[in-house]
Design a protein around this motif. Structure first.
Motif, PDB file in Angstrom:
ATOM      1  N   ALA A  86       0.831  -1.217   0.000  1.00 38.51           N
ATOM      2  CA  ALA A  86       0.000   0.000   0.000  1.00 38.51           C
ATOM      3  C   ALA A  86       0.863   1.264   0.000  1.00 38.51           C
ATOM      4  CB  ALA A  86      -0.929  -0.014   1.210  1.00 38.51           C
ATOM      5  N   ALA A  87       1.970   1.213   0.716  1.00 40.05           N
ATOM      6  CA  ALA A  87       2.842   2.386   0.817  1.00 40.05           C
ATOM      7  C   ALA A  87       3.680   2.607  -0.452  1.00 40.05           C
ATOM      8  CB  ALA A  87       3.761   2.256   2.022  1.00 40.05           C
ATOM      9  N   ASN A  88       3.752   1.604  -1.331  1.00 43.77           N
ATOM     10  CA  ASN A  88       4.620   1.698  -2.505  1.00 43.77           C
ATOM     11  C   ASN A  88       3.881   1.570  -3.835  1.00 43.77           C
ATOM     12  OD1 ASN A  88       7.713   1.624  -1.551  1.00 43.77           O
ATOM     13  ND2 ASN A  88       6.514   0.294  -0.170  1.00 43.77           N
ATOM     14  N   LEU A  89       2.576   1.787  -3.809  1.00 41.60           N
ATOM     15  CA  LEU A  89       1.806   1.652  -5.043  1.00 41.60           C
ATOM     16  C   LEU A  89       2.266   2.634  -6.127  1.00 41.60           C
ATOM     17  CD1 LEU A  89      -1.835   1.061  -3.717  1.00 41.60           C
ATOM     18  CD2 LEU A  89      -0.337  -0.591  -4.866  1.00 41.60           C
ATOM     19  N   LYS A  90       2.786   3.759  -5.710  1.00 43.61           N
ATOM     20  CA  LYS A  90       3.242   4.735  -6.708  1.00 43.61           C
ATOM     21  C   LYS A  90       4.467   4.233  -7.471  1.00 43.61           C
ATOM     22  CE  LYS A  90       5.911   7.344  -3.259  1.00 43.61           C
ATOM     23  NZ  LYS A  90       6.045   8.667  -2.594  1.00 43.61           N
ATOM     24  N   HIS A  91       5.080   3.169  -6.992  1.00 42.19           N
ATOM     25  CA  HIS A  91       6.249   2.597  -7.653  1.00 42.19           C
ATOM     26  C   HIS A  91       5.884   1.368  -8.484  1.00 42.19           C
ATOM     27  CE1 HIS A  91       8.520   5.381  -5.262  1.00 42.19           C
ATOM     28  NE2 HIS A  91       8.160   4.807  -4.130  1.00 42.19           N
ATOM     29  N   TYR A  92       4.626   1.295  -8.864  1.00 38.84           N
ATOM     30  CA  TYR A  92       4.171   0.170  -9.687  1.00 38.84           C
ATOM     31  C   TYR A  92       4.749   0.294 -11.100  1.00 38.84           C
ATOM     32  CZ  TYR A  92       1.006  -2.935 -12.255  1.00 38.84           C
ATOM     33  OH  TYR A  92       0.483  -3.930 -13.048  1.00 38.84           O
ATOM     34  N   LEU A  93       5.297  -0.795 -11.639  1.00 37.92           N
ATOM     35  CA  LEU A  93       5.866  -0.839 -12.977  1.00 37.92           C
ATOM     36  C   LEU A  93       4.944  -1.627 -13.894  1.00 37.92           C
ATOM     37  CD1 LEU A  93       9.619  -1.569 -12.117  1.00 37.92           C
ATOM     38  CD2 LEU A  93       8.511   0.653 -12.491  1.00 37.92           C
ATOM     39  N   PRO A  94       4.157  -0.942 -14.736  1.00 41.55           N
ATOM     40  CA  PRO A  94       3.174  -1.639 -15.576  1.00 41.55           C
ATOM     41  C   PRO A  94       3.794  -2.689 -16.478  1.00 41.55           C
ATOM     42  CG  PRO A  94       2.812   0.729 -15.614  1.00 41.55           C
ATOM     43  CD  PRO A  94       4.122   0.513 -14.943  1.00 41.55           C
ATOM     44  N   GLU A  95       4.989  -2.364 -17.033  1.00 36.46           N
ATOM     45  CA  GLU A  95       5.595  -3.303 -17.977  1.00 36.46           C
ATOM     46  C   GLU A  95       5.988  -4.625 -17.309  1.00 36.46           C
ATOM     47  OE1 GLU A  95       8.866  -0.404 -16.651  1.00 36.46           O
ATOM     48  OE2 GLU A  95       6.698  -0.440 -17.027  1.00 36.46           O
ATOM     49  N   HIS A  96       6.250  -4.557 -16.020  1.00 39.17           N
ATOM     50  CA  HIS A  96       6.602  -5.778 -15.281  1.00 39.17           C
ATOM     51  C   HIS A  96       5.457  -6.276 -14.392  1.00 39.17           C
ATOM     52  CE1 HIS A  96      10.769  -5.553 -16.542  1.00 39.17           C
ATOM     53  NE2 HIS A  96      10.809  -4.261 -16.159  1.00 39.17           N
ATOM     54  N   ARG A  97       4.399  -5.485 -14.364  1.00 41.29           N
ATOM     55  CA  ARG A  97       3.216  -5.820 -13.562  1.00 41.29           C
ATOM     56  C   ARG A  97       3.600  -6.147 -12.118  1.00 41.29           C
ATOM     57  NH1 ARG A  97      -0.500 -10.028 -16.728  1.00 41.29           N
ATOM     58  NH2 ARG A  97      -1.933  -9.309 -15.093  1.00 41.29           N
ATOM     59  N   THR A  98       4.389  -5.275 -11.545  1.00 44.71           N
ATOM     60  CA  THR A  98       4.834  -5.500 -10.175  1.00 44.71           C
ATOM     61  C   THR A  98       5.110  -4.158  -9.498  1.00 44.71           C
ATOM     62  OG1 THR A  98       6.389  -6.746  -8.796  1.00 44.71           O
ATOM     63  CG2 THR A  98       7.310  -5.589 -10.675  1.00 44.71           C
ATOM     64  N   VAL A  99       5.191  -4.206  -8.185  1.00 46.23           N
ATOM     65  CA  VAL A  99       5.543  -3.041  -7.375  1.00 46.23           C
ATOM     66  C   VAL A  99       6.985  -3.201  -6.914  1.00 46.23           C
ATOM     67  CG1 VAL A  99       5.115  -1.831  -5.191  1.00 46.23           C
ATOM     68  CG2 VAL A  99       3.192  -2.589  -6.590  1.00 46.23           C
ATOM     69  N   VAL A 100       7.778  -2.165  -7.075  1.00 42.51           N
ATOM     70  CA  VAL A 100       9.148  -2.169  -6.568  1.00 42.51           C
ATOM     71  C   VAL A 100       9.161  -1.350  -5.275  1.00 42.51           C
ATOM     72  CG1 VAL A 100      11.542  -1.545  -6.999  1.00 42.51           C
ATOM     73  CG2 VAL A 100      10.096  -2.356  -8.881  1.00 42.51           C
ATOM     74  N   PRO A 101       9.201  -2.010  -4.127  1.00 46.91           N
ATOM     75  CA  PRO A 101       9.114  -1.263  -2.860  1.00 46.91           C
ATOM     76  C   PRO A 101      10.398  -0.503  -2.555  1.00 46.91           C
ATOM     77  CG  PRO A 101       9.464  -3.592  -2.424  1.00 46.91           C
ATOM     78  CD  PRO A 101       9.300  -3.464  -3.918  1.00 46.91           C
ATOM     79  N   GLU A 102      10.253   0.776  -2.325  1.00 46.26           N
ATOM     80  CA  GLU A 102      11.393   1.586  -1.883  1.00 46.26           C
ATOM     81  C   GLU A 102      11.439   1.687  -0.364  1.00 46.26           C
ATOM     82  OE1 GLU A 102      11.599   5.370  -3.706  1.00 46.26           O
ATOM     83  OE2 GLU A 102      11.929   4.568  -5.738  1.00 46.26           O
ATOM     84  N   ARG A 103      10.297   1.409   0.254  1.00 46.90           N
ATOM     85  CA  ARG A 103      10.243   1.489   1.728  1.00 46.90           C
ATOM     86  C   ARG A 103       9.538   0.262   2.254  1.00 46.90           C
ATOM     87  NH1 ARG A 103       6.669   3.962   5.627  1.00 46.90           N
ATOM     88  NH2 ARG A 103       5.287   4.646   3.942  1.00 46.90           N
ATOM     89  N   LEU A 104      10.195  -0.481   3.116  1.00 44.77           N
ATOM     90  CA  LEU A 104       9.623  -1.681   3.723  1.00 44.77           C
ATOM     91  C   LEU A 104       9.012  -1.332   5.074  1.00 44.77           C
ATOM     92  CD1 LEU A 104      12.441  -4.299   3.003  1.00 44.77           C
ATOM     93  CD2 LEU A 104      10.372  -3.870   1.684  1.00 44.77           C
ATOM     94  N   ILE A 105       7.863  -1.914   5.342  1.00 43.32           N
ATOM     95  CA  ILE A 105       7.212  -1.749   6.644  1.00 43.32           C
ATOM     96  C   ILE A 105       7.097  -3.137   7.266  1.00 43.32           C
ATOM     97  CG2 ILE A 105       5.128  -1.028   7.874  1.00 43.32           C
ATOM     98  CD1 ILE A 105       4.579   0.887   5.563  1.00 43.32           C
ATOM     99  N   GLY A 106       7.560  -3.250   8.482  1.00 40.41           N
ATOM    100  CA  GLY A 106       7.573  -4.577   9.108  1.00 40.41           C
ATOM    101  C   GLY A 106       6.978  -4.580  10.485  1.00 40.41           C
ATOM    102  N   TYR A 107       6.737  -5.780  10.970  1.00 44.53           N
ATOM    103  CA  TYR A 107       6.258  -5.971  12.332  1.00 44.53           C
ATOM    104  C   TYR A 107       7.430  -5.844  13.289  1.00 44.53           C
ATOM    105  CZ  TYR A 107       2.441  -8.311   9.836  1.00 44.53           C
ATOM    106  OH  TYR A 107       1.409  -8.602   8.983  1.00 44.53           O
ATOM    107  N   GLY A 108       7.157  -5.229  14.421  1.00 45.20           N
ATOM    108  CA  GLY A 108       8.145  -5.257  15.481  1.00 45.20           C
ATOM    109  C   GLY A 108       7.966  -6.516  16.302  1.00 45.20           C
ATOM    110  N   ARG A 109       8.715  -6.645  17.320  1.00 48.54           N
ATOM    111  CA  ARG A 109       8.585  -7.775  18.231  1.00 48.54           C
ATOM    112  C   ARG A 109       8.318  -7.237  19.618  1.00 48.54           C
ATOM    113  NH1 ARG A 109       6.844 -11.808  15.549  1.00 48.54           N
ATOM    114  NH2 ARG A 109       7.905 -11.912  13.558  1.00 48.54           N
ATOM    115  N   ALA A 110       7.209  -7.719  20.215  1.00 44.17           N
ATOM    116  CA  ALA A 110       6.833  -7.203  21.532  1.00 44.17           C
ATOM    117  C   ALA A 110       7.916  -7.497  22.553  1.00 44.17           C
ATOM    118  CB  ALA A 110       5.516  -7.841  21.970  1.00 44.17           C
TER     119      ALA A 110
END
Length: 389
Positions: A187-211
Protein backbone atom coordinates in the motif's frame (compact mmCIF):
# COMPACT_ATOMS: atom_id res chain seq x y z
CA UNK A 1 -26.74 -57.69 8.61
CA UNK A 2 -28.24 -54.31 7.72
CA UNK A 3 -31.40 -53.19 9.51
CA UNK A 4 -33.87 -51.44 7.23
CA UNK A 5 -35.85 -48.69 8.95
CA UNK A 6 -39.47 -48.81 7.77
CA UNK A 7 -41.99 -46.02 7.47
CA UNK A 8 -43.84 -47.61 10.40
CA UNK A 9 -40.71 -47.34 12.56
CA UNK A 10 -40.25 -43.69 11.57
CA UNK A 11 -43.88 -42.88 12.34
CA UNK A 12 -43.62 -44.61 15.70
CA UNK A 13 -40.50 -42.65 16.64
CA UNK A 14 -42.16 -39.39 15.58
CA UNK A 15 -45.22 -40.25 17.70
CA UNK A 16 -43.01 -41.08 20.68
CA UNK A 17 -41.24 -37.73 20.43
CA UNK A 18 -44.52 -35.83 20.18
CA UNK A 19 -45.79 -37.71 23.22
CA UNK A 20 -42.72 -36.59 25.23
CA UNK A 21 -43.19 -33.00 24.05
CA UNK A 22 -46.95 -32.79 24.64
CA UNK A 23 -46.92 -34.56 27.96
CA UNK A 24 -49.64 -37.15 27.73
CA UNK A 25 -52.67 -35.08 28.64
CA UNK A 26 -55.95 -36.56 27.42
CA UNK A 27 -56.16 -33.91 24.71
CA UNK A 28 -52.67 -34.42 23.31
CA UNK A 29 -54.07 -36.66 20.57
CA UNK A 30 -51.12 -39.07 20.43
CA UNK A 31 -52.68 -42.08 22.14
CA UNK A 32 -49.13 -43.19 22.82
CA UNK A 33 -48.17 -44.88 26.10
CA UNK A 34 -44.61 -44.76 27.43
CA UNK A 35 -42.72 -47.32 29.46
CA UNK A 36 -39.29 -47.93 30.90
CA UNK A 37 -36.69 -45.24 30.20
CA UNK A 38 -39.17 -43.16 28.18
CA UNK A 39 -41.57 -43.07 31.12
CA UNK A 40 -38.74 -41.97 33.42
CA UNK A 41 -37.72 -39.21 31.01
CA UNK A 42 -41.33 -38.09 30.79
CA UNK A 43 -41.52 -37.98 34.57
CA UNK A 44 -38.45 -35.74 34.76
CA UNK A 45 -39.91 -33.42 32.12
CA UNK A 46 -43.33 -33.39 33.73
CA UNK A 47 -41.84 -32.49 37.09
CA UNK A 48 -40.39 -29.30 35.63
CA UNK A 49 -42.67 -28.36 32.75
CA UNK A 50 -45.99 -29.72 34.00
CA UNK A 51 -48.94 -27.57 34.92
CA UNK A 52 -47.76 -27.08 38.48
CA UNK A 53 -44.11 -27.62 37.62
CA UNK A 54 -41.36 -29.02 39.76
CA UNK A 55 -39.37 -32.19 40.33
CA UNK A 56 -41.79 -34.12 42.47
CA UNK A 57 -43.66 -37.29 42.92
CA UNK A 58 -46.16 -38.50 40.33
CA UNK A 59 -45.46 -38.87 36.65
CA UNK A 60 -48.18 -36.61 35.36
CA UNK A 61 -48.25 -33.07 34.18
CA UNK A 62 -49.60 -31.78 37.46
CA UNK A 63 -46.56 -32.89 39.46
CA UNK A 64 -44.96 -30.36 41.77
CA UNK A 65 -41.59 -29.72 43.36
CA UNK A 66 -42.54 -28.93 46.89
CA UNK A 67 -39.71 -27.96 49.19
CA UNK A 68 -38.16 -31.37 49.58
CA UNK A 69 -34.42 -31.24 49.03
CA UNK A 70 -34.14 -35.06 48.70
CA UNK A 71 -36.70 -35.08 45.86
CA UNK A 72 -34.81 -32.29 44.08
CA UNK A 73 -31.55 -34.20 44.48
CA UNK A 74 -33.16 -37.29 42.96
CA UNK A 75 -34.53 -35.21 40.09
CA UNK A 76 -31.12 -33.67 39.43
CA UNK A 77 -29.67 -37.16 39.29
CA UNK A 78 -32.44 -38.32 36.94
CA UNK A 79 -31.98 -35.57 34.39
CA UNK A 80 -28.21 -36.18 34.31
CA UNK A 81 -28.98 -39.84 33.59
CA UNK A 82 -31.49 -39.29 30.80
CA UNK A 83 -30.31 -36.12 29.05
CA UNK A 84 -27.01 -34.79 27.65
CA UNK A 85 -25.08 -32.15 29.58
CA UNK A 86 -26.24 -29.25 27.38
CA UNK A 87 -29.90 -30.16 28.02
CA UNK A 88 -29.27 -30.67 31.74
CA UNK A 89 -27.92 -27.14 32.02
CA UNK A 90 -31.01 -25.69 30.33
CA UNK A 91 -33.35 -27.70 32.60
CA UNK A 92 -31.46 -26.62 35.72
CA UNK A 93 -31.68 -23.00 34.63
CA UNK A 94 -35.41 -23.36 33.99
CA UNK A 95 -35.90 -25.00 37.39
CA UNK A 96 -34.16 -22.10 39.12
CA UNK A 97 -36.08 -19.47 37.15
CA UNK A 98 -39.53 -21.11 37.02
CA UNK A 99 -39.69 -22.77 40.39
CA UNK A 100 -37.68 -20.56 42.69
CA UNK A 101 -35.04 -23.16 43.55
CA UNK A 102 -32.29 -20.64 44.22
CA UNK A 103 -32.62 -21.05 47.97
CA UNK A 104 -31.88 -24.78 47.66
CA UNK A 105 -28.51 -23.95 46.14
CA UNK A 106 -27.51 -22.73 49.60
CA UNK A 107 -27.33 -26.40 50.62
CA UNK A 108 -24.01 -28.21 49.94
CA UNK A 109 -25.83 -31.39 48.90
CA UNK A 110 -27.64 -29.55 46.14
CA UNK A 111 -24.47 -27.91 44.82
CA UNK A 112 -22.75 -31.28 44.61
CA UNK A 113 -25.64 -32.63 42.53
CA UNK A 114 -25.97 -29.89 39.90
CA UNK A 115 -24.21 -29.64 36.55
CA UNK A 116 -21.85 -26.66 36.81
CA UNK A 117 -22.05 -24.01 34.09
CA UNK A 118 -21.75 -20.24 33.65
CA UNK A 119 -25.42 -19.63 34.44
CA UNK A 120 -25.16 -21.55 37.70
CA UNK A 121 -22.10 -19.52 38.64
CA UNK A 122 -24.08 -16.34 38.07
CA UNK A 123 -26.83 -17.59 40.36
CA UNK A 124 -24.31 -18.56 43.05
CA UNK A 125 -22.65 -15.15 42.88
CA UNK A 126 -26.00 -13.46 43.41
CA UNK A 127 -26.57 -15.66 46.48
CA UNK A 128 -23.13 -15.84 48.03
CA UNK A 129 -23.70 -13.08 50.58
CA UNK A 130 -26.55 -15.16 51.99
CA UNK A 131 -24.68 -18.48 51.97
CA UNK A 132 -24.05 -20.25 55.25
CA UNK A 133 -20.40 -21.00 55.94
CA UNK A 134 -21.03 -24.72 55.38
CA UNK A 135 -21.96 -24.00 51.75
CA UNK A 136 -19.31 -21.46 50.75
CA UNK A 137 -16.51 -23.98 50.30
CA UNK A 138 -18.68 -26.13 48.02
CA UNK A 139 -19.80 -23.04 46.08
CA UNK A 140 -16.20 -21.98 45.51
CA UNK A 141 -15.39 -25.46 44.22
CA UNK A 142 -18.28 -25.27 41.75
CA UNK A 143 -17.20 -21.79 40.58
CA UNK A 144 -13.57 -22.86 40.29
CA UNK A 145 -14.47 -25.83 38.09
CA UNK A 146 -16.36 -23.59 35.66
CA UNK A 147 -13.59 -20.96 35.67
CA UNK A 148 -10.88 -23.56 34.99
CA UNK A 149 -12.91 -25.01 32.12
CA UNK A 150 -13.31 -21.52 30.62
CA UNK A 151 -9.59 -20.79 31.00
CA UNK A 152 -8.70 -24.02 29.19
CA UNK A 153 -11.03 -23.08 26.37
CA UNK A 154 -10.06 -19.43 26.03
CA UNK A 155 -6.57 -18.74 27.39
CA UNK A 156 -4.29 -20.19 24.71
CA UNK A 157 -6.08 -18.54 21.80
CA UNK A 158 -6.35 -15.23 23.65
CA UNK A 159 -2.62 -15.10 24.44
CA UNK A 160 -1.66 -16.09 20.89
CA UNK A 161 -4.00 -13.55 19.29
CA UNK A 162 -2.99 -10.66 21.52
CA UNK A 163 0.73 -11.46 21.35
CA UNK A 164 0.46 -11.22 17.58
CA UNK A 165 -1.41 -7.93 17.88
CA UNK A 166 1.25 -6.52 20.18
CA UNK A 167 3.97 -7.57 17.75
CA UNK A 168 2.18 -5.97 14.82
CA UNK A 169 1.49 -2.76 16.73
CA UNK A 170 5.24 -2.06 16.88
CA UNK A 171 6.09 -1.10 13.27
CA UNK A 172 9.73 -0.99 12.15
CA UNK A 173 11.22 0.58 9.02
CA UNK A 174 14.02 -1.91 8.32
CA UNK A 175 12.45 -5.31 8.98
CA UNK A 176 13.97 -8.69 8.37
CA UNK A 177 12.38 -10.57 5.47
CA UNK A 178 10.10 -12.73 7.60
CA UNK A 179 8.95 -9.67 9.57
CA UNK A 180 7.76 -7.67 6.53
CA UNK A 181 4.12 -6.57 6.66
CA UNK A 182 3.40 -7.08 2.97
CA UNK A 183 -0.07 -5.52 2.95
CA UNK A 184 1.19 -2.23 4.38
CA UNK A 185 4.39 -2.33 2.34
CA UNK A 186 2.49 -2.73 -0.94
CA UNK A 187 0.00 0.00 0.00
CA UNK A 188 2.84 2.39 0.82
CA UNK A 189 4.62 1.70 -2.51
CA UNK A 190 1.81 1.65 -5.04
CA UNK A 191 3.24 4.73 -6.71
CA UNK A 192 6.25 2.60 -7.65
CA UNK A 193 4.17 0.17 -9.69
CA UNK A 194 5.87 -0.84 -12.98
CA UNK A 195 3.17 -1.64 -15.58
CA UNK A 196 5.59 -3.30 -17.98
CA UNK A 197 6.60 -5.78 -15.28
CA UNK A 198 3.22 -5.82 -13.56
CA UNK A 199 4.83 -5.50 -10.17
CA UNK A 200 5.54 -3.04 -7.37
CA UNK A 201 9.15 -2.17 -6.57
CA UNK A 202 9.11 -1.26 -2.86
CA UNK A 203 11.39 1.59 -1.88
CA UNK A 204 10.24 1.49 1.73
CA UNK A 205 9.62 -1.68 3.72
CA UNK A 206 7.21 -1.75 6.64
CA UNK A 207 7.57 -4.58 9.11
CA UNK A 208 6.26 -5.97 12.33
CA UNK A 209 8.15 -5.26 15.48
CA UNK A 210 8.59 -7.77 18.23
CA UNK A 211 6.83 -7.20 21.53
CA UNK A 212 9.33 -6.70 24.29
CA UNK A 213 8.86 -7.88 27.82
CA UNK A 214 8.17 -4.36 29.03
CA UNK A 215 4.59 -3.14 29.29
CA UNK A 216 3.43 -1.94 25.88
CA UNK A 217 -0.32 -1.54 26.36
CA UNK A 218 -2.74 -0.86 29.19
CA UNK A 219 -6.20 -2.44 29.33
CA UNK A 220 -9.01 -1.39 31.66
CA UNK A 221 -12.00 -3.74 31.93
CA UNK A 222 -14.93 -1.80 33.38
CA UNK A 223 -17.74 -4.25 34.19
CA UNK A 224 -21.34 -3.55 35.09
CA UNK A 225 -22.24 -5.92 37.93
CA UNK A 226 -26.00 -5.44 37.78
CA UNK A 227 -27.92 -8.70 37.98
CA UNK A 228 -28.57 -8.99 34.23
CA UNK A 229 -24.82 -9.00 33.51
CA UNK A 230 -23.95 -12.15 35.48
CA UNK A 231 -22.60 -14.23 32.60
CA UNK A 232 -20.62 -11.27 31.27
CA UNK A 233 -19.03 -10.79 34.69
CA UNK A 234 -17.90 -14.43 34.73
CA UNK A 235 -16.31 -14.30 31.28
CA UNK A 236 -14.76 -10.87 31.84
CA UNK A 237 -13.14 -12.06 35.08
CA UNK A 238 -11.58 -15.02 33.28
CA UNK A 239 -10.32 -12.83 30.45
CA UNK A 240 -9.02 -10.33 32.98
CA UNK A 241 -6.91 -13.04 34.60
CA UNK A 242 -5.60 -14.15 31.20
CA UNK A 243 -4.66 -10.59 30.21
CA UNK A 244 -3.03 -9.99 33.58
CA UNK A 245 -0.77 -13.00 32.97
CA UNK A 246 0.73 -11.30 29.88
CA UNK A 247 3.76 -9.18 30.73
CA UNK A 248 3.23 -6.77 27.86
CA UNK A 249 -0.26 -5.78 29.03
CA UNK A 250 -0.97 -3.90 32.23
CA UNK A 251 -4.51 -4.96 33.10
CA UNK A 252 -6.95 -3.31 35.48
CA UNK A 253 -10.36 -4.76 36.37
CA UNK A 254 -13.08 -2.50 37.78
CA UNK A 255 -16.63 -3.55 38.66
CA UNK A 256 -19.45 -1.18 39.45
CA UNK A 257 -23.10 -0.68 40.32
CA UNK A 258 -23.74 2.60 42.10
CA UNK A 259 -20.35 2.11 43.77
CA UNK A 260 -17.01 1.33 42.12
CA UNK A 261 -14.69 -1.49 43.23
CA UNK A 262 -11.19 -2.04 41.83
CA UNK A 263 -10.40 -5.78 41.88
CA UNK A 264 -7.07 -5.55 40.06
CA UNK A 265 -5.08 -6.92 42.98
CA UNK A 266 -7.13 -10.15 42.82
CA UNK A 267 -6.62 -10.84 39.12
CA UNK A 268 -4.22 -13.70 39.76
CA UNK A 269 -7.27 -15.73 40.82
CA UNK A 270 -10.52 -15.09 38.91
CA UNK A 271 -12.47 -17.01 41.55
CA UNK A 272 -11.46 -14.39 44.11
CA UNK A 273 -12.52 -11.72 41.62
CA UNK A 274 -15.93 -13.31 41.20
CA UNK A 275 -16.52 -13.59 44.92
CA UNK A 276 -15.58 -9.93 45.20
CA UNK A 277 -18.51 -9.08 42.93
CA UNK A 278 -21.93 -8.17 44.29
CA UNK A 279 -24.47 -8.81 41.54
CA UNK A 280 -27.56 -6.62 41.57
CA UNK A 281 -28.24 -3.06 42.59
CA UNK A 282 -28.29 0.13 40.56
CA UNK A 283 -25.92 1.44 37.91
CA UNK A 284 -23.71 4.52 37.74
CA UNK A 285 -21.63 4.22 34.58
CA UNK A 286 -20.46 7.82 34.81
CA UNK A 287 -18.90 7.25 38.23
CA UNK A 288 -17.18 4.08 37.03
CA UNK A 289 -15.76 5.79 33.96
CA UNK A 290 -14.58 8.70 36.09
CA UNK A 291 -12.55 6.26 38.17
CA UNK A 292 -11.17 4.48 35.10
CA UNK A 293 -10.23 7.81 33.53
CA UNK A 294 -8.30 8.75 36.67
CA UNK A 295 -6.20 5.57 36.37
CA UNK A 296 -5.07 6.16 32.78
CA UNK A 297 -1.45 7.31 32.51
CA UNK A 298 -0.73 6.63 28.80
CA UNK A 299 -3.92 7.37 26.86
CA UNK A 300 -2.49 6.58 23.43
CA UNK A 301 -1.49 3.10 24.64
CA UNK A 302 -4.68 2.33 26.57
CA UNK A 303 -7.79 0.31 25.74
CA UNK A 304 -10.88 0.78 27.90
CA UNK A 305 -13.55 -1.91 27.61
CA UNK A 306 -16.94 -1.00 29.07
CA UNK A 307 -19.18 -4.04 29.49
CA UNK A 308 -22.70 -2.85 30.31
CA UNK A 309 -26.31 -2.88 29.16
CA UNK A 310 -26.02 0.94 29.33
CA UNK A 311 -28.97 1.52 31.65
CA UNK A 312 -27.43 4.55 33.30
CA UNK A 313 -28.55 5.67 36.72
CA UNK A 314 -25.95 8.42 36.91
CA UNK A 315 -25.47 11.53 34.81
CA UNK A 316 -25.94 10.63 31.15
CA UNK A 317 -24.35 13.69 29.60
CA UNK A 318 -21.33 13.45 31.87
CA UNK A 319 -20.91 9.80 30.91
CA UNK A 320 -20.85 10.70 27.22
CA UNK A 321 -18.47 13.60 27.83
CA UNK A 322 -16.04 11.25 29.59
CA UNK A 323 -16.09 8.80 26.68
CA UNK A 324 -15.50 11.67 24.23
CA UNK A 325 -12.64 13.04 26.36
CA UNK A 326 -10.92 9.66 26.58
CA UNK A 327 -11.20 9.13 22.84
CA UNK A 328 -9.88 12.63 22.16
CA UNK A 329 -6.86 11.82 24.34
CA UNK A 330 -6.11 8.74 22.23
CA UNK A 331 -7.79 6.01 24.28
CA UNK A 332 -9.28 3.11 22.31
CA UNK A 333 -12.77 2.76 23.78
CA UNK A 334 -14.80 -0.43 23.32
CA UNK A 335 -18.42 -0.85 24.45
CA UNK A 336 -19.80 -4.37 24.84
CA UNK A 337 -23.47 -4.86 25.67
CA UNK A 338 -22.64 -8.39 26.78
CA UNK A 339 -19.69 -10.77 26.88
CA UNK A 340 -21.53 -14.07 26.61
CA UNK A 341 -22.89 -16.71 24.27
CA UNK A 342 -26.45 -15.50 24.83
CA UNK A 343 -26.47 -12.54 22.43
CA UNK A 344 -27.40 -8.97 23.28
CA UNK A 345 -29.54 -8.47 26.39
CA UNK A 346 -32.13 -5.75 26.78
CA UNK A 347 -30.14 -2.51 26.66
CA UNK A 348 -30.61 1.26 26.52
CA UNK A 349 -30.82 1.96 22.80
CA UNK A 350 -30.66 5.72 23.21
CA UNK A 351 -27.34 5.51 25.04
CA UNK A 352 -26.04 2.97 22.52
CA UNK A 353 -26.91 5.34 19.67
CA UNK A 354 -25.21 8.24 21.47
CA UNK A 355 -22.03 6.21 21.91
CA UNK A 356 -22.12 5.15 18.27
CA UNK A 357 -22.30 8.82 17.31
CA UNK A 358 -19.04 9.27 19.22
CA UNK A 359 -17.43 6.53 17.14
CA UNK A 360 -17.93 3.83 19.77
CA UNK A 361 -20.58 1.41 18.53
CA UNK A 362 -22.03 -0.85 21.22
CA UNK A 363 -22.46 -4.53 20.42
CA UNK A 364 -22.72 -7.94 22.08
CA UNK A 365 -19.62 -10.09 21.89
CA UNK A 366 -19.15 -13.83 22.35
CA UNK A 367 -16.18 -15.13 24.36
CA UNK A 368 -14.77 -16.67 21.17
CA UNK A 369 -14.81 -13.28 19.40
CA UNK A 370 -13.39 -11.30 22.30
CA UNK A 371 -9.68 -11.97 21.53
CA UNK A 372 -10.21 -10.63 17.99
CA UNK A 373 -11.96 -7.53 19.34
CA UNK A 374 -9.10 -6.88 21.75
CA UNK A 375 -6.48 -7.49 19.06
CA UNK A 376 -8.17 -4.95 16.78
CA UNK A 377 -8.34 -2.41 19.63
CA UNK A 378 -4.66 -2.90 20.48
CA UNK A 379 -3.71 -2.40 16.83
CA UNK A 380 -6.07 0.59 16.48
CA UNK A 381 -7.91 -0.90 13.54
CA UNK A 382 -11.69 -1.30 12.98
CA UNK A 383 -13.36 -3.68 15.41
CA UNK A 384 -14.80 -6.96 14.06
CA UNK A 385 -18.38 -6.07 14.95
CA UNK A 386 -20.71 -9.04 14.36
CA UNK A 387 -23.61 -8.63 11.98
CA UNK A 388 -26.67 -7.65 14.01
CA UNK A 389 -28.81 -9.61 11.58
Amino acid sequence: MTTVRTDTDTAGERLRRWRLVLGGDTADGTGCALSGRDAAMDGALAALYGKSGGPGARRDRSAGLGASAPSVARWLGDIRTYFPSSVVQVMQRDAIDRLGLASLLLEPEMLQAVEADVHLVGTLLSLHKAMPETTKETARAVVRKVVEDLEKRLATRTRATLTGALDRSARVGRPRHHDIDWNRTIAANLKHYLPEHRTVVPERLIGYGRASRSVKKEVVLCIDQSGSMAESVVHASVFGAVLASMRSIDTRLVVFDTAVVDLTDQLDDPVDVLFGVQLGGGTDINRALAYCQSQITRPAETVVVLISDLYEGGIRNEMLKRVAAMKAAGVQFVTLLALSDEGAPAYDREHAAALAALGTPAFACTPDLFPEVMAAALEKRPLPIPDAG
